[in-house]
Scaffold this motif. Structure first.
Motif, mmCIF file in Angstrom:
data_model
loop_
_atom_site.group_PDB
_atom_site.id
_atom_site.type_symbol
_atom_site.label_atom_id
_atom_site.label_comp_id
_atom_site.label_asym_id
_atom_site.label_seq_id
_atom_site.Cartn_x
_atom_site.Cartn_y
_atom_site.Cartn_z
ATOM 1 N N GLY A 181 0.840 -1.215 0.000
ATOM 2 C CA GLY A 181 0.000 0.000 0.000
ATOM 3 C C GLY A 181 0.868 1.255 0.000
ATOM 4 O O GLY A 181 0.935 1.985 0.982
ATOM 5 N N ASN A 182 1.510 1.527 -1.124
ATOM 6 C CA ASN A 182 2.583 2.530 -1.181
ATOM 7 C C ASN A 182 2.177 3.830 -1.888
ATOM 8 O O ASN A 182 0.984 4.122 -2.068
ATOM 9 N N ASN A 183 3.202 4.583 -2.329
ATOM 10 C CA ASN A 183 2.993 5.875 -3.006
ATOM 11 C C ASN A 183 2.088 5.773 -4.243
ATOM 12 O O ASN A 183 1.258 6.654 -4.487
ATOM 13 N N VAL A 184 2.257 4.711 -5.015
ATOM 14 C CA VAL A 184 1.435 4.547 -6.220
ATOM 15 C C VAL A 184 -0.039 4.348 -5.816
ATOM 16 O O VAL A 184 -0.951 4.923 -6.427
ATOM 17 N N VAL A 185 -0.257 3.593 -4.759
ATOM 18 C CA VAL A 185 -1.625 3.382 -4.260
ATOM 19 C C VAL A 185 -2.237 4.706 -3.795
ATOM 20 O O VAL A 185 -3.411 4.983 -4.054
ATOM 21 N N HIS A 186 -1.447 5.525 -3.129
ATOM 22 C CA HIS A 186 -1.993 6.811 -2.664
ATOM 23 C C HIS A 186 -2.467 7.660 -3.839
ATOM 24 O O HIS A 186 -3.489 8.325 -3.759
ATOM 25 N N SER A 187 -1.730 7.619 -4.943
ATOM 26 C CA SER A 187 -2.181 8.400 -6.103
ATOM 27 C C SER A 187 -3.426 7.784 -6.739
ATOM 28 O O SER A 187 -4.310 8.511 -7.192
ATOM 29 N N TRP A 188 -3.530 6.461 -6.756
ATOM 30 C CA TRP A 188 -4.779 5.830 -7.226
ATOM 31 C C TRP A 188 -5.950 6.285 -6.348
ATOM 32 O O TRP A 188 -7.031 6.602 -6.845
ATOM 33 N N TYR A 242 -3.041 -4.520 -11.149
ATOM 34 C CA TYR A 242 -1.896 -3.599 -11.133
ATOM 35 C C TYR A 242 -0.942 -4.025 -10.024
ATOM 36 O O TYR A 242 -1.369 -4.393 -8.931
ATOM 37 N N SER A 243 0.337 -3.951 -10.318
ATOM 38 C CA SER A 243 1.297 -4.304 -9.277
ATOM 39 C C SER A 243 2.496 -3.352 -9.274
ATOM 40 O O SER A 243 2.724 -2.613 -10.240
ATOM 41 N N ASP A 244 3.206 -3.353 -8.185
ATOM 42 C CA ASP A 244 4.409 -2.524 -8.021
ATOM 43 C C ASP A 244 5.360 -3.302 -7.112
ATOM 44 O O ASP A 244 4.957 -4.276 -6.468
ATOM 45 N N VAL A 245 6.597 -2.843 -7.037
ATOM 46 C CA VAL A 245 7.584 -3.524 -6.179
ATOM 47 C C VAL A 245 7.102 -3.612 -4.726
ATOM 48 O O VAL A 245 6.345 -2.768 -4.267
ATOM 49 N N TRP A 246 7.573 -4.639 -4.034
ATOM 50 C CA TRP A 246 7.205 -4.807 -2.619
ATOM 51 C C TRP A 246 8.058 -3.916 -1.717
ATOM 52 O O TRP A 246 7.662 -3.580 -0.610
ATOM 53 N N ARG A 259 9.688 -9.958 1.324
ATOM 54 C CA ARG A 259 9.440 -11.141 0.477
ATOM 55 C C ARG A 259 8.741 -12.236 1.255
ATOM 56 O O ARG A 259 7.947 -12.993 0.706
ATOM 57 N N GLN A 260 9.037 -12.332 2.541
ATOM 58 C CA GLN A 260 8.359 -13.327 3.401
ATOM 59 C C GLN A 260 6.902 -12.919 3.610
ATOM 60 O O GLN A 260 5.986 -13.686 3.357
ATOM 61 N N VAL A 291 9.226 -11.868 -8.354
ATOM 62 C CA VAL A 291 8.942 -11.413 -6.987
ATOM 63 C C VAL A 291 7.476 -10.984 -6.941
ATOM 64 O O VAL A 291 6.601 -11.812 -6.707
ATOM 65 N N GLU A 292 7.173 -9.721 -7.252
ATOM 66 C CA GLU A 292 5.766 -9.281 -7.171
ATOM 67 C C GLU A 292 4.949 -9.717 -8.384
ATOM 68 O O GLU A 292 3.725 -9.693 -8.349
ATOM 69 N N VAL A 293 5.625 -10.106 -9.466
ATOM 70 C CA VAL A 293 4.925 -10.533 -10.690
ATOM 71 C C VAL A 293 5.788 -11.572 -11.402
ATOM 72 O O VAL A 293 7.025 -11.498 -11.346
ATOM 73 N N THR A 294 5.136 -12.516 -12.065
ATOM 74 C CA THR A 294 5.913 -13.517 -12.804
ATOM 75 C C THR A 294 6.307 -12.964 -14.172
ATOM 76 O O THR A 294 5.652 -12.066 -14.710
ATOM 77 N N ASP A 295 7.351 -13.556 -14.720
ATOM 78 C CA ASP A 295 7.797 -13.204 -16.069
ATOM 79 C C ASP A 295 6.656 -13.445 -17.058
ATOM 80 O O ASP A 295 6.414 -12.622 -17.955
ATOM 81 N N GLY A 296 5.938 -14.558 -16.879
ATOM 82 C CA GLY A 296 4.843 -14.909 -17.787
ATOM 83 C C GLY A 296 3.747 -13.860 -17.825
ATOM 84 O O GLY A 296 3.200 -13.566 -18.896
#
Ligand code: CP
Ligand code: NVA
Length: 326
Positions: A181-188, A242-246, A259-260, A291-296
């Motif tokens: 729940g980071n900076n990108v979420v605040h703008s959403w 939508y995803s962003d780094v953890w 990551r845990q 990590v937050e998203v797969t390559d696929g």
């Protein structure tokens, strides 16, 4: 007034719906001109922009510099070691000096506002001397927020433009953010306070967005806002997942721990299947694949992360035109 006819761009919620829609229309219009190869539209001719970066960047730096140049202007990159705002020199002095050389300032810094009452506290207070609201207050030219620990408004205008192009609209859609729940979420959330759509943030407990910002979005009463810790349930029927780094910039030492804690919040093929066939995948990038998203998921046909990245430039061109009253 110091900025007569000009405007800072600091939070999405500083603007009404008509203004946001006007910026989005303008972005599409100027995008078409640039994509056509026409280089005769030069509204920034004779203008200069100072770009202050206290953090790393690829998209923000290159899209601002390229966009400003393509429309006739000259941008100056000031990296973390150059002016050392808040360390070598006070923010208010930097603001006033840069305003005497430049027509506009773009800044990517850590702190949004020190001891900020309106937007809650705790996210941006540790060891960071500089704050963007202070910069904007003392600058006599428009200041554009290129990301703080609190928000990332240019990103969300680019995302809205991308949704209009791919989903067909923004109003009435369902956007499901999965992760921190980071900076990108605040703008959403601040966009949802202005334009009606259904916004869901699925995040681990303890990593929810700032409570005051959630409240602000809910109190605006125009969008459906949900905060949940169940991504499987959340994504059903989404137009966009939508995803962003953890671990955001400034939190990289927490990456292993996160990551845990974030197990179960990776956007993978199964989660996209649960979302349903109409769901697009979006990510502000940079992404940590695996990590937050797969390559696929990033490489799948319904992933629109690269058109989204391109739109940073077009969205910001429109934001700068608006800021300069052009
Ligand atoms: N999305 C984004 O702001 O990317 P950069 O950090 O590379 O600028
Ligand atoms: N939340 C990320 C966004 C990067 C564009 C960060 O602040 O690092």
């Amino acid at each position: 007034p110091a900025k007569a006819g000009m405007k800072d761009f600091l939070h999405i919620s500083d603007f009404d719906k008509a203004t946001i829609m006007k910026i989005l229309d303008r972005a599409a219009e100027v995008k078409a001109v640039i994509k056509s190869g026409d280089r005769a539209f030069l509204p920034f001719k004779g203008k200069t922009m100072a770009m202050i970066f206290a953090k790393p960047s690829m998209r923000t730096r290159v899209s601002f510099e390229t966009g400003f140049f393509l429309l006739g202007g000259h941008a100056i990159y000031l990296g973390p070691d150059d002016i050392q705002m808040g360390k070598r020199e006070e923010t208010r002095d930097v603001a006033r000096v840069l305003s005497r050389y430049n027509d506009i300032i773009m800044a990517r810094v850590f702190a949004h506002q020190l001891n900020c009452a309106e937007f809650g506290k705790g996210l941006w207070l540790e060891n960071k001397q500089v704050d963007i609201l202070d910069l904007a207050k003392h600058a006599t030219v428009p200041v554009i927020n290129g990301l703080t620990d609190y928000n990332h408004p240019c990103q969300i205008i680019a995302d809205a433009l991308t949704m209009i192009e791919h989903v067909g609209r923004l109003e009435g859609t369902k956007v499901v953010y999965v992760g921190d729940g980071n900076n990108v979420v605040h703008s959403w959330l601040l966009l949802a306070a202005v334009i009606p759509f259904h916004f869901v943030c699925a995040c681990p407990k303890g990593f929810e967005p700032d409570a005051k910002t959630v409240q602000k979005a809910q109190q605006a009463g125009i969008s459906k806002i949900e905060i949940t810790s169940d991504p499987q349930e959340a994504v059903r029927g989404a137009d966009v997942v939508y995803s962003d780094v953890w671990a955001s910039m400034g939190q990289k030492e927490e990456a292993a721990h996160r990551r845990q804690v974030f197990q179960g919040f990776q956007v993978d093929e199964n989660l996209m299947k649960l979302a349903g066939p109409k769901a697009y995948f979006m990510h502000c990038l940079p992404a940590e694949r695996g990590v937050e998203v797969t390559d696929g998921v990033i490489e799948a046909p319904n992933s629109i992360v690269f058109p989204q990245a391109e739109n940073r430039m077009h969205a910001q061109n429109a934001i700068m035109l608006h800021a300069l009253g052009l």
